[in-house]
Write a protein that holds these residues in place. Structure first.
Motif, PDB file in Angstrom:
ATOM      1  N   LYS A  46       0.799  -1.296   0.090  1.00 31.83           N
ATOM      2  CA  LYS A  46       0.092  -0.014   0.150  1.00 31.83           C
ATOM      3  C   LYS A  46       0.397   1.297  -0.172  1.00 31.83           C
ATOM      4  O   LYS A  46       0.428   2.342   0.404  1.00 31.83           O
ATOM      5  CB  LYS A  46      -1.133   0.140   1.058  1.00 31.83           C
ATOM      6  CG  LYS A  46      -1.791  -1.239   1.334  1.00 31.83           C
ATOM      7  CD  LYS A  46      -2.343  -1.714   0.062  1.00 31.83           C
ATOM      8  CE  LYS A  46      -3.412  -1.005  -0.439  1.00 31.83           C
ATOM      9  NZ  LYS A  46      -3.975  -1.644  -1.719  1.00 31.83           N
ATOM     10  N   ALA A  47       2.002   1.172  -0.465  1.00 36.46           N
ATOM     11  CA  ALA A  47       2.817   2.445  -0.572  1.00 36.46           C
ATOM     12  C   ALA A  47       2.846   2.992  -1.963  1.00 36.46           C
ATOM     13  O   ALA A  47       3.607   4.111  -1.911  1.00 36.46           O
ATOM     14  CB  ALA A  47       4.533   1.953  -0.318  1.00 36.46           C
ATOM     15  N   THR A  49       2.632   0.952  -4.921  1.00 35.50           N
ATOM     16  CA  THR A  49       3.123   0.122  -5.765  1.00 35.50           C
ATOM     17  C   THR A  49       2.507   0.118  -7.351  1.00 35.50           C
ATOM     18  O   THR A  49       3.285   0.259  -8.306  1.00 35.50           O
ATOM     19  CB  THR A  49       2.721  -1.415  -5.453  1.00 35.50           C
ATOM     20  OG1 THR A  49       2.796  -1.378  -4.076  1.00 35.50           O
ATOM     21  CG2 THR A  49       3.867  -2.480  -5.966  1.00 35.50           C
ATOM     22  N   THR A  50       1.301   0.334  -7.239  1.00 31.02           N
ATOM     23  CA  THR A  50       0.417   0.112  -8.666  1.00 31.02           C
ATOM     24  C   THR A  50       0.608   1.450  -9.469  1.00 31.02           C
ATOM     25  O   THR A  50       0.886   1.535 -10.814  1.00 31.02           O
ATOM     26  CB  THR A  50      -0.983   0.148  -8.356  1.00 31.02           C
ATOM     27  OG1 THR A  50      -1.194  -1.129  -7.481  1.00 31.02           O
ATOM     28  CG2 THR A  50      -1.637  -0.393  -9.741  1.00 31.02           C
ATOM     29  N   TRP A  51       0.694   2.555  -8.771  1.00 27.97           N
ATOM     30  CA  TRP A  51       1.174   3.772  -9.298  1.00 27.97           C
ATOM     31  C   TRP A  51       2.552   3.730 -10.025  1.00 27.97           C
ATOM     32  O   TRP A  51       2.678   4.097 -11.145  1.00 27.97           O
ATOM     33  CB  TRP A  51       1.094   4.846  -8.222  1.00 27.97           C
ATOM     34  CG  TRP A  51       1.090   6.418  -8.521  1.00 27.97           C
ATOM     35  CD1 TRP A  51       0.832   6.714  -9.851  1.00 27.97           C
ATOM     36  CD2 TRP A  51       1.301   7.404  -7.746  1.00 27.97           C
ATOM     37  NE1 TRP A  51       1.200   8.119  -9.881  1.00 27.97           N
ATOM     38  CE2 TRP A  51       1.255   8.764  -8.611  1.00 27.97           C
ATOM     39  CE3 TRP A  51       1.312   7.484  -6.458  1.00 27.97           C
ATOM     40  CZ2 TRP A  51       1.053   9.781  -8.165  1.00 27.97           C
ATOM     41  CZ3 TRP A  51       1.613   8.747  -5.821  1.00 27.97           C
ATOM     42  CH2 TRP A  51       1.501   9.818  -6.653  1.00 27.97           C
ATOM     43  N   ARG A 129       6.194   5.305   1.873  1.00 32.56           N
ATOM     44  CA  ARG A 129       5.170   5.983   1.978  1.00 32.56           C
ATOM     45  C   ARG A 129       4.979   6.193   3.606  1.00 32.56           C
ATOM     46  O   ARG A 129       5.243   5.484   4.194  1.00 32.56           O
ATOM     47  CB  ARG A 129       3.639   5.378   1.464  1.00 32.56           C
ATOM     48  CG  ARG A 129       2.632   6.460   1.686  1.00 32.56           C
ATOM     49  CD  ARG A 129       1.074   5.470   0.887  1.00 32.56           C
ATOM     50  NE  ARG A 129       0.246   6.355   0.947  1.00 32.56           N
ATOM     51  CZ  ARG A 129      -1.106   5.993   0.410  1.00 32.56           C
ATOM     52  NH1 ARG A 129      -1.261   4.939   0.231  1.00 32.56           N
ATOM     53  NH2 ARG A 129      -2.215   7.001   0.398  1.00 32.56           N
ATOM     54  N   LYS A 196       3.544  12.458  -5.546  1.00 30.56           N
ATOM     55  CA  LYS A 196       2.333  13.342  -5.332  1.00 30.56           C
ATOM     56  C   LYS A 196       2.742  14.836  -5.902  1.00 30.56           C
ATOM     57  O   LYS A 196       1.980  15.450  -6.222  1.00 30.56           O
ATOM     58  CB  LYS A 196       1.749  12.986  -4.023  1.00 30.56           C
ATOM     59  CG  LYS A 196       0.326  13.471  -4.023  1.00 30.56           C
ATOM     60  CD  LYS A 196      -0.669  12.573  -4.319  1.00 30.56           C
ATOM     61  CE  LYS A 196      -2.001  13.286  -4.462  1.00 30.56           C
ATOM     62  NZ  LYS A 196      -2.959  12.575  -5.421  1.00 30.56           N
ATOM     63  N   MET A 231      -6.049   6.823 -13.644  1.00 31.53           N
ATOM     64  CA  MET A 231      -5.747   5.315 -13.263  1.00 31.53           C
ATOM     65  C   MET A 231      -7.028   4.913 -12.844  1.00 31.53           C
ATOM     66  O   MET A 231      -7.266   3.668 -13.048  1.00 31.53           O
ATOM     67  CB  MET A 231      -4.645   5.082 -12.190  1.00 31.53           C
ATOM     68  CG  MET A 231      -3.301   5.436 -12.876  1.00 31.53           C
ATOM     69  SD  MET A 231      -1.867   5.031 -11.892  1.00 31.53           S
ATOM     70  CE  MET A 231      -2.106   3.378 -11.265  1.00 31.53           C
ATOM     71  N   PHE A 254      -9.976  -0.298  -4.749  1.00 36.35           N
ATOM     72  CA  PHE A 254      -8.566  -0.274  -4.577  1.00 36.35           C
ATOM     73  C   PHE A 254      -7.682   0.872  -4.767  1.00 36.35           C
ATOM     74  O   PHE A 254      -6.824   1.181  -3.984  1.00 36.35           O
ATOM     75  CB  PHE A 254      -7.922  -1.321  -5.727  1.00 36.35           C
ATOM     76  CG  PHE A 254      -6.641  -1.718  -5.883  1.00 36.35           C
ATOM     77  CD1 PHE A 254      -6.019  -2.790  -5.195  1.00 36.35           C
ATOM     78  CD2 PHE A 254      -5.739  -0.718  -6.258  1.00 36.35           C
ATOM     79  CE1 PHE A 254      -4.730  -3.063  -5.107  1.00 36.35           C
ATOM     80  CE2 PHE A 254      -4.089  -1.086  -6.091  1.00 36.35           C
ATOM     81  CZ  PHE A 254      -3.793  -2.057  -5.506  1.00 36.35           C
ATOM     82  N   ARG A 256      -8.557   4.098  -3.716  1.00 41.45           N
ATOM     83  CA  ARG A 256      -9.343   4.448  -2.622  1.00 41.45           C
ATOM     84  C   ARG A 256      -9.349   6.082  -2.553  1.00 41.45           C
ATOM     85  O   ARG A 256     -10.497   6.644  -2.859  1.00 41.45           O
ATOM     86  CB  ARG A 256      -8.988   3.910  -1.589  1.00 41.45           C
ATOM     87  CG  ARG A 256      -9.921   4.161  -0.186  1.00 41.45           C
ATOM     88  CD  ARG A 256      -9.421   3.499   0.883  1.00 41.45           C
ATOM     89  NE  ARG A 256      -8.087   4.207   1.291  1.00 41.45           N
ATOM     90  CZ  ARG A 256      -7.873   5.320   2.145  1.00 41.45           C
ATOM     91  NH1 ARG A 256      -9.064   5.849   2.549  1.00 41.45           N
ATOM     92  NH2 ARG A 256      -6.894   5.851   2.352  1.00 41.45           N
ATOM     93  N   LYS A 257      -8.413   6.621  -2.278  1.00 36.89           N
ATOM     94  CA  LYS A 257      -8.130   8.254  -1.947  1.00 36.89           C
ATOM     95  C   LYS A 257      -6.890   8.861  -2.742  1.00 36.89           C
ATOM     96  O   LYS A 257      -7.006   9.931  -3.460  1.00 36.89           O
ATOM     97  CB  LYS A 257      -8.226   8.425  -0.697  1.00 36.89           C
ATOM     98  CG  LYS A 257      -9.647   8.664  -0.040  1.00 36.89           C
ATOM     99  CD  LYS A 257      -9.818   9.740   1.143  1.00 36.89           C
ATOM    100  CE  LYS A 257     -10.936  10.081   1.650  1.00 36.89           C
ATOM    101  NZ  LYS A 257     -10.949  10.567   3.137  1.00 36.89           N
TER     102      LYS A 257
HETATM  103  P1  A3P Z   1      -5.094   4.790  -0.629  1.00 33.09           P
HETATM  104  O1  A3P Z   1      -5.709   3.648  -0.266  1.00 33.09           O
HETATM  105  O2  A3P Z   1      -4.477   6.020   0.230  1.00 33.09           O
HETATM  106  O3  A3P Z   1      -6.134   5.388  -1.613  1.00 33.09           O
HETATM  107  P2  A3P Z   1      -0.366  -0.378  -3.638  1.00 33.09           P
HETATM  108  O4  A3P Z   1      -0.548  -0.291  -5.281  1.00 33.09           O
HETATM  109  O5  A3P Z   1       1.050  -0.440  -2.964  1.00 33.09           O
HETATM  110  O6  A3P Z   1      -1.381  -1.349  -3.188  1.00 33.09           O
HETATM  111  O7  A3P Z   1      -0.928   1.172  -2.906  1.00 33.09           O
HETATM  112  C1  A3P Z   1      -2.302   1.746  -3.106  1.00 33.09           C
HETATM  113  C2  A3P Z   1      -2.445   2.936  -2.719  1.00 33.09           C
HETATM  114  O8  A3P Z   1      -1.784   3.765  -3.451  1.00 33.09           O
HETATM  115  C3  A3P Z   1      -3.782   3.450  -2.514  1.00 33.09           C
HETATM  116  O9  A3P Z   1      -3.933   4.473  -1.549  1.00 33.09           O
HETATM  117  C4  A3P Z   1      -4.131   3.948  -4.123  1.00 33.09           C
HETATM  118  O10 A3P Z   1      -5.338   4.987  -3.978  1.00 33.09           O
HETATM  119  C5  A3P Z   1      -3.012   4.636  -4.030  1.00 33.09           C
HETATM  120  N1  A3P Z   1      -2.573   5.159  -5.663  1.00 33.09           N
HETATM  121  C6  A3P Z   1      -2.677   4.273  -6.642  1.00 33.09           C
HETATM  122  N2  A3P Z   1      -2.578   4.881  -7.817  1.00 33.09           N
HETATM  123  C7  A3P Z   1      -2.465   6.194  -7.363  1.00 33.09           C
HETATM  124  C8  A3P Z   1      -2.123   7.437  -8.251  1.00 33.09           C
HETATM  125  N3  A3P Z   1      -2.296   7.436  -9.457  1.00 33.09           N
HETATM  126  N4  A3P Z   1      -1.980   8.615  -7.422  1.00 33.09           N
HETATM  127  C9  A3P Z   1      -2.205   8.702  -6.047  1.00 33.09           C
HETATM  128  N5  A3P Z   1      -2.194   7.576  -5.205  1.00 33.09           N
HETATM  129  C10 A3P Z   1      -2.474   6.376  -6.058  1.00 33.09           C
END
Ligand code: A3P
Length: 294
Positions: A46-47, A49-51, A129, A196, A231, A254, A256-257
């Motif tokens: 949740k740091a 990763t997907t971003w 994060r 960010k 995204m 997924f 979320r915010k």
């Molecule tokens: P939140 O739950 O605070 O919204 P991971 O990919 O490591 O599982 O992390 C998921 C977190 O990264 C989630 O945080 C998700 O919303 C946030 N995230 C994913 N894509 C993002 C983006 N483009 N910009 C900002 N935050 C993003």
């Protein structure tokens, strides 16, 4: 009738709690072979990763949105240690079918990264994060991901996070492990808050690190395509391919915010004070410039 996924439990590898399914198939992780061209993206869960995966894939494809939409995130950039009850769907099974250079995701702490990555001198991008937003995000994720152990109430969850009892272990050890090794190994250490604050600046840093030239125009396009809003709408980057029986979207999305500072909506003043004290002690020997607000 929907058949909901069964919540997993945690077992340990070298004292690190991991999903039992990962521990059962650990031998495959240990014997995995990396190639020098492979790129590893490592994070605590949740740091962001997907971003970072989306940004990296777009950089490697020179901003070509069509190429980056060729498949969902976990198919384009498989999750090294993740196994399902059917091991043929595991990250390693995908990876073994891919030609290097591969982009590989992991949440493993540095001591559990298979040695093959260091022997091959692979480049590693680490994203950290701030722990308050990280734990809030993890809490919501564990509510929605029905394969993860039951999170229970928030205050107990926060306590488990501080004790390093959640999946993939202690956040403190994780961020410090990579921080301490970053000069000795090829590790680019990034912060969610920096991306960010100024995505273009960080995209250029990543591009330099992976040896790609990106023009200002491509960089700006990549920043546009990887905003939270973009995204969230992108079916190849928002995990909408994972069925509702595994990701319960009524509990949380997924994506979320995607903010810095959402922890302020979850930590009580008492929790914040206790956390602050604990954080100071845990980080005393390894000061990493985390920002809790930007
Ligand atoms: P939140 O739950 O605070 O919204 P991971 O990919 O490591 O599982 O992390 C998921 C977190 O990264 C989630 O945080 C998700 O919303 C946030 N995230 C994913 N894509 C993002 C983006 N483009 N910009 C900002 N935050 C993003």
């Amino acid at each position: 009738m929907k058949e909901w996924a069964t919540r997993g439990s945690l077992k340990e590898v070298q004292g690190i709690p991991l999903l039992e399914s990962i521990v059962t198939h650990w031998k495959r992780v240990e014997t995995f072979r990396a190639f020098p061209e492979d790129l590893l993206i490592a994070t605590y869960p949740k740091a962001g990763t997907t971003w970072i995966q989306e940004i990296v894939d777009l950089i490697l494809n020179r901003g070509d949105a069509g190429r980056a939409r060729r498949a969902p995130t976990h198919v384009r950039m498989p999750f090294l240690e993740m196994t399902t009850p059917n091991p043929t769907l595991s990250g390693i099974t995908h990876l073994e079918q891919m030609e290097p250079p591969r982009v590989i995701k992991t949440h493993l702490p540095i001591q559990l990264i298979p040695n093959t990555f260091w022997e091959a001198r692979c480049k590693v991008i680490y994203v950290a994060r701030n722990p308050k937003d990280n734990v809030v995000s993890y809490f919501h994720f564990d509510q929605m991901n029905l394969v993860q152990p039951e999170p229970g109430p928030w205050s107990q969850y926060l306590d488990k996070f501080m004790r390093g009892q959640l999946g993939w272990g202690s956040w403190y050890d994780h961020v410090q492990g990579f921080w301490r090794e970053k000069e000795k190994k090829q590790i680019l250490y990034l912060f969610y808050e920096d991306i960010k604050e100024n995505p273009e600046r960080e995209i250029h840093r990543i591009a330099d690190f992976v040896g790609q030239q990106v023009s200002e125009e491509i960089c700006s396009n990549i920043a546009q395509m990887t905003t939270f809003a973009a995204m969230r709408e992108n079916p190849m980057a928002n995990y909408s391919c994972i069925p509702d029986t595994i990701f319960n979207r009524q509990a949380s999305e997924f994506l979320r915010k995607g903010e810095v500072g959402d922890w302020q909506n979850h930590f009580s003043p008492e929790e914040n004070a206790t956390f602050g004290e604990h954080y100071s002690k845990m980080m005393a020997d390894c000061s990493i410039p985390f920002r809790f607000l930007i």
